[in-house]
Scaffold this active site. Structure first.
Site, PDB file in Angstrom:
ATOM      1  N   ASP A  15       0.871  -1.163   0.000  1.00  0.00           N
ATOM      2  CA  ASP A  15       0.000   0.000   0.000  1.00  0.00           C
ATOM      3  C   ASP A  15       0.919   1.228   0.000  1.00  0.00           C
ATOM      4  O   ASP A  15       2.101   1.131   0.389  1.00  0.00           O
ATOM      5  CB  ASP A  15      -0.882  -0.038   1.250  1.00  0.00           C
ATOM      6  CG  ASP A  15      -1.709   1.219   1.417  1.00  0.00           C
ATOM      7  OD1 ASP A  15      -2.366   1.635   0.450  1.00  0.00           O
ATOM      8  OD2 ASP A  15      -1.668   1.800   2.512  1.00  0.00           O
ATOM      9  N   ASP A  17       0.119   5.134   0.991  1.00  0.00           N
ATOM     10  CA  ASP A  17       0.020   6.060   2.127  1.00  0.00           C
ATOM     11  C   ASP A  17      -0.052   5.294   3.443  1.00  0.00           C
ATOM     12  O   ASP A  17      -0.942   4.459   3.633  1.00  0.00           O
ATOM     13  CB  ASP A  17      -1.221   6.935   1.979  1.00  0.00           C
ATOM     14  CG  ASP A  17      -1.212   7.732   0.686  1.00  0.00           C
ATOM     15  OD1 ASP A  17      -0.844   8.915   0.731  1.00  0.00           O
ATOM     16  OD2 ASP A  17      -1.568   7.168  -0.369  1.00  0.00           O
ATOM     17  N   ASP A 174      -1.716  -0.962   5.745  1.00  0.00           N
ATOM     18  CA  ASP A 174      -2.013  -0.436   7.087  1.00  0.00           C
ATOM     19  C   ASP A 174      -3.498  -0.205   7.317  1.00  0.00           C
ATOM     20  O   ASP A 174      -3.885   0.565   8.191  1.00  0.00           O
ATOM     21  CB  ASP A 174      -1.246   0.876   7.320  1.00  0.00           C
ATOM     22  CG  ASP A 174      -1.781   2.019   6.474  1.00  0.00           C
ATOM     23  OD1 ASP A 174      -2.065   1.801   5.281  1.00  0.00           O
ATOM     24  OD2 ASP A 174      -1.923   3.141   6.998  1.00  0.00           O
TER      25      ASP A 174
END
Length: 225
Positions: A15, A17, A174
């Site tokens: 991922d 960001d 996240d």
């Protein structure tokens, strides 16, 4: 390609960001500039950071308490995105502990790529500006395929572009949606505890194959350290 890493893994997908890069300061900054233009005081950064994973919706929600069903939401969202686009790289950077991780992957001959729900209009300038475009084997954005995460389509597209089977990839993210998308794509999933994490279920409840407390833990999971 070297065979000195975890059996069966041929590529690592990240991922963007909150996992690979820390973009929260610029996103929170755009939200607070939006408030400043309306004569409102800033929202504390610590309050906005966990919301970054939900993009403009999270930033408008955190800064104004409004959601997609509210009359003012769309105008605020568009103004927020314009402000953010003008300052994409003011403070955004690769997480410092992630720098040696990427170097180790490359030294081991293990390709890596990026799968994000961030739109192409923002992702590609950020990835180029950070010098990651020349290194990533694939960059798949929220509008690259007809579906965004938690749908598996973006992850499957990244695997296709890198040239490996989905089950030979591991996805690191996240947010709960990252784990859901990775599992739906048939990939191993790793939850990044250093990220933004959102405000839903606790990270331990996401059902990831492993929880990484730090980027360095990825190298241990891959048996590269």
């Amino acid at each position: 390609m070297s065979g000195g890493f975890r059996a069966g893994i041929q590529a690592v997908l990240f991922d963007l960001d909150g996992t690979l890069i820390d973009s929260a300061p610029d996103l929170a900054g755009a939200a607070n500039r939006l408030r400043e233009l309306r004569g409102l005081p800033p929202v504390p950064y610590a309050q906005l950071r966990p919301l970054v994973g939900t993009g403009a919706r999270g930033m408008i929600g955190g800064a104004f308490g409004l959601g997609p069903g509210d009359a003012e939401f769309e105008a605020l969202r568009d103004e927020f995105l314009a402000l953010y686009e003008r300052g994409l790289l003011q403070q955004t950077a690769v997480f410092d502990p992630m720098v040696p991780v990427l170097q180790a992957l490359e030294a081991a001959g293990l390709p890596w790529g990026i799968v994000t729900n961030k739109a192409e209009r923002f992702t590609h300038p950020v990835v180029r500006g950070l010098g990651l475009d020349r290194r990533a084997g694939a960059v798949v954005c929220g509008d690259t395929t007809p579906h965004a995460k938690p749908h598996p389509a973006p992850l499957l597209e990244a695997a296709r572009r890198i040239g490996v089977a989905p089950e030979a990839c591991v996805y690191v993210g996240d947010d709960l949606r990252d784990v859901q998308a990775g599992r739906a794509a048939g990939m191993a999933t790793l939850a990044a505890a250093w990220g933004y994490l959102g405000q839903g279920e606790v990270i331990e409840a996401w059902g990831a194959d492993a929880l990484l407390e730090s980027p360095a833990a990825l190298l241990k999971w891959l048996r590269l350290a």
